[in-house]
Design a protein around this motif. Structure first.
Motif, mmCIF file in Angstrom:
data_model
loop_
_atom_site.group_PDB
_atom_site.id
_atom_site.type_symbol
_atom_site.label_atom_id
_atom_site.label_comp_id
_atom_site.label_asym_id
_atom_site.label_seq_id
_atom_site.Cartn_x
_atom_site.Cartn_y
_atom_site.Cartn_z
ATOM 1 N N PHE A 29 0.854 -10.067 1.209
ATOM 2 C CA PHE A 29 2.012 -9.771 1.177
ATOM 3 C C PHE A 29 2.285 -11.194 -0.644
ATOM 4 O O PHE A 29 1.684 -11.925 0.109
ATOM 5 N N ARG A 30 3.531 -11.067 -1.198
ATOM 6 C CA ARG A 30 3.253 -11.753 -2.727
ATOM 7 C C ARG A 30 3.612 -13.314 -1.849
ATOM 8 O O ARG A 30 3.711 -14.057 -2.171
ATOM 9 N N SER A 31 4.429 -12.926 -1.011
ATOM 10 C CA SER A 31 4.583 -14.273 -0.079
ATOM 11 C C SER A 31 3.956 -15.132 0.577
ATOM 12 O O SER A 31 4.341 -16.443 0.686
ATOM 13 N N GLY A 32 2.622 -14.463 0.748
ATOM 14 C CA GLY A 32 1.219 -15.131 1.442
ATOM 15 C C GLY A 32 1.634 -15.043 2.640
ATOM 16 O O GLY A 32 0.702 -15.142 3.439
ATOM 17 N N ALA A 33 2.224 -13.971 3.485
ATOM 18 C CA ALA A 33 2.189 -13.880 4.797
ATOM 19 C C ALA A 33 1.507 -12.706 4.868
ATOM 20 O O ALA A 33 1.141 -11.569 4.186
ATOM 21 N N ILE A 34 0.612 -12.511 5.965
ATOM 22 C CA ILE A 34 -0.768 -11.553 5.799
ATOM 23 C C ILE A 34 -0.970 -11.115 7.565
ATOM 24 O O ILE A 34 0.155 -11.274 8.490
ATOM 25 N N TYR A 35 -0.271 -9.324 7.301
ATOM 26 C CA TYR A 35 -0.109 -9.067 8.951
ATOM 27 C C TYR A 35 -0.722 -7.812 8.708
ATOM 28 O O TYR A 35 -1.690 -7.150 7.978
ATOM 29 N N ARG A 36 -1.595 -7.863 10.397
ATOM 30 C CA ARG A 36 -2.548 -6.306 10.491
ATOM 31 C C ARG A 36 -1.780 -5.617 11.666
ATOM 32 O O ARG A 36 -1.216 -6.012 12.122
ATOM 33 N N TYR A 37 -2.601 -4.906 10.907
ATOM 34 C CA TYR A 37 -1.926 -3.203 11.434
ATOM 35 C C TYR A 37 -2.867 -2.247 12.349
ATOM 36 O O TYR A 37 -3.894 -2.503 11.858
ATOM 37 N N SER A 38 -2.464 -2.041 13.116
ATOM 38 C CA SER A 38 -2.974 -1.356 14.433
ATOM 39 C C SER A 38 -3.154 0.807 14.008
ATOM 40 O O SER A 38 -2.181 0.793 14.384
ATOM 41 N N GLY A 39 -4.217 0.809 14.922
ATOM 42 C CA GLY A 39 -4.724 2.005 14.650
ATOM 43 C C GLY A 39 -3.678 2.725 13.374
ATOM 44 O O GLY A 39 -3.777 4.512 13.640
ATOM 45 N N VAL A 40 -3.901 2.865 12.259
ATOM 46 C CA VAL A 40 -4.479 3.528 10.739
ATOM 47 C C VAL A 40 -5.056 4.086 10.290
ATOM 48 O O VAL A 40 -6.653 3.768 10.079
ATOM 49 N N PRO A 41 -4.814 5.692 10.877
ATOM 50 C CA PRO A 41 -6.369 6.710 10.085
ATOM 51 C C PRO A 41 -6.654 6.175 8.780
ATOM 52 O O PRO A 41 -5.872 5.541 7.883
ATOM 53 N N PRO A 42 -7.998 6.194 8.208
ATOM 54 C CA PRO A 42 -8.186 6.427 6.758
ATOM 55 C C PRO A 42 -7.063 6.901 5.760
ATOM 56 O O PRO A 42 -6.801 6.398 4.698
ATOM 57 N N HIS A 43 -6.451 8.400 5.953
ATOM 58 C CA HIS A 43 -6.008 9.180 4.667
ATOM 59 C C HIS A 43 -4.620 8.149 4.685
ATOM 60 O O HIS A 43 -4.009 8.169 3.700
ATOM 61 N N VAL A 44 -4.022 7.411 5.696
ATOM 62 C CA VAL A 44 -2.154 6.519 4.914
ATOM 63 C C VAL A 44 -3.106 5.033 4.011
ATOM 64 O O VAL A 44 -2.715 4.933 3.108
ATOM 65 N N TYR A 45 -4.594 4.907 4.909
ATOM 66 C CA TYR A 45 -4.622 3.720 3.580
ATOM 67 C C TYR A 45 -5.751 4.291 2.380
ATOM 68 O O TYR A 45 -4.662 3.442 1.004
ATOM 69 N N GLN A 46 -6.205 5.391 2.076
ATOM 70 C CA GLN A 46 -6.140 5.741 1.031
ATOM 71 C C GLN A 46 -4.683 6.361 0.099
ATOM 72 O O GLN A 46 -4.918 6.356 -0.962
ATOM 73 N N ALA A 47 -3.492 7.000 1.284
ATOM 74 C CA ALA A 47 -2.632 7.014 0.387
ATOM 75 C C ALA A 47 -1.899 5.933 0.216
ATOM 76 O O ALA A 47 -0.997 6.656 -1.113
ATOM 77 N N LEU A 48 -2.152 4.683 1.074
ATOM 78 C CA LEU A 48 -1.321 3.516 0.180
ATOM 79 C C LEU A 48 -1.529 3.318 -1.032
ATOM 80 O O LEU A 48 -1.270 2.799 -2.036
ATOM 81 N N LEU A 49 -3.276 3.041 -1.900
ATOM 82 C CA LEU A 49 -4.174 3.070 -2.244
ATOM 83 C C LEU A 49 -4.016 3.736 -3.902
ATOM 84 O O LEU A 49 -3.789 3.376 -4.782
ATOM 85 N N ASP A 50 -3.096 4.936 -3.252
ATOM 86 C CA ASP A 50 -3.367 6.237 -4.175
ATOM 87 C C ASP A 50 -1.884 5.984 -4.749
ATOM 88 O O ASP A 50 -1.406 6.471 -5.977
ATOM 89 N N ALA A 51 -0.923 5.910 -4.254
ATOM 90 C CA ALA A 51 1.060 5.407 -4.299
ATOM 91 C C ALA A 51 1.145 4.843 -5.920
ATOM 92 O O ALA A 51 0.376 3.661 -5.773
ATOM 93 N N SER A 52 1.917 5.692 -5.734
ATOM 94 C CA SER A 52 2.691 4.960 -7.354
ATOM 95 C C SER A 52 3.365 3.785 -7.710
ATOM 96 O O SER A 52 2.595 2.781 -7.787
ATOM 97 N N SER A 53 3.947 4.058 -6.020
ATOM 98 C CA SER A 53 4.921 2.406 -5.975
ATOM 99 C C SER A 53 4.242 2.219 -4.263
ATOM 100 O O SER A 53 3.981 2.935 -3.099
ATOM 101 N N LYS A 54 3.286 0.946 -4.431
ATOM 102 C CA LYS A 54 2.853 0.594 -2.938
ATOM 103 C C LYS A 54 3.367 0.245 -1.602
ATOM 104 O O LYS A 54 3.871 0.049 -1.159
ATOM 105 N N GLY A 55 4.806 -0.697 -2.853
ATOM 106 C CA GLY A 55 5.427 -1.022 -1.747
ATOM 107 C C GLY A 55 6.833 0.357 -1.187
ATOM 108 O O GLY A 55 6.701 -0.102 -0.129
ATOM 109 N N ARG A 56 7.279 0.595 -1.826
ATOM 110 C CA ARG A 56 7.407 2.347 -1.641
ATOM 111 C C ARG A 56 6.988 3.070 -0.648
ATOM 112 O O ARG A 56 7.887 3.141 0.871
#
Length: 72
Positions: A29-56
């Motif tokens: 995050f821009r705050s410097g915090a780093i979080y690790r999420y488990s069990g995230v499927p590839p399509h969720v990661y790709q949708a994050l990259l493709d989202a017009s608003s990553k934060g939303r």
């Protein structure tokens, strides 16, 4: 050890790393915090990259849907 990170065009998320096996998503995050999420499927990661608003997208789909730990 952190996954290789890709920069994001986002006001709240700085960068993201992903490993399909075992479905690990790391978000810096821009705050410097780093979080690790488990069990995230590839399509969720790709949708994050493709989202017009990553934060939303993060708040709507990832934040409360996957187990996480703060790593920094």
């Amino acid at each position: 050890m952190l996954l290789p990170q890709a920069s994001l065009d986002s006001s709240s998320l700085q960068s993201v790393g992903y490993s399909a096996e075992p479905g690990t998503l790391e978000i810096t995050f821009r705050s410097g915090a780093i979080y690790r999420y488990s069990g995230v499927p590839p399509h969720v990661y790709q949708a994050l990259l493709d989202a017009s608003s990553k934060g939303r997208y993060f708040n709507a789909v990832i934040r409360s849907s996957f187990r996480f730990e703060r790593i920094q």
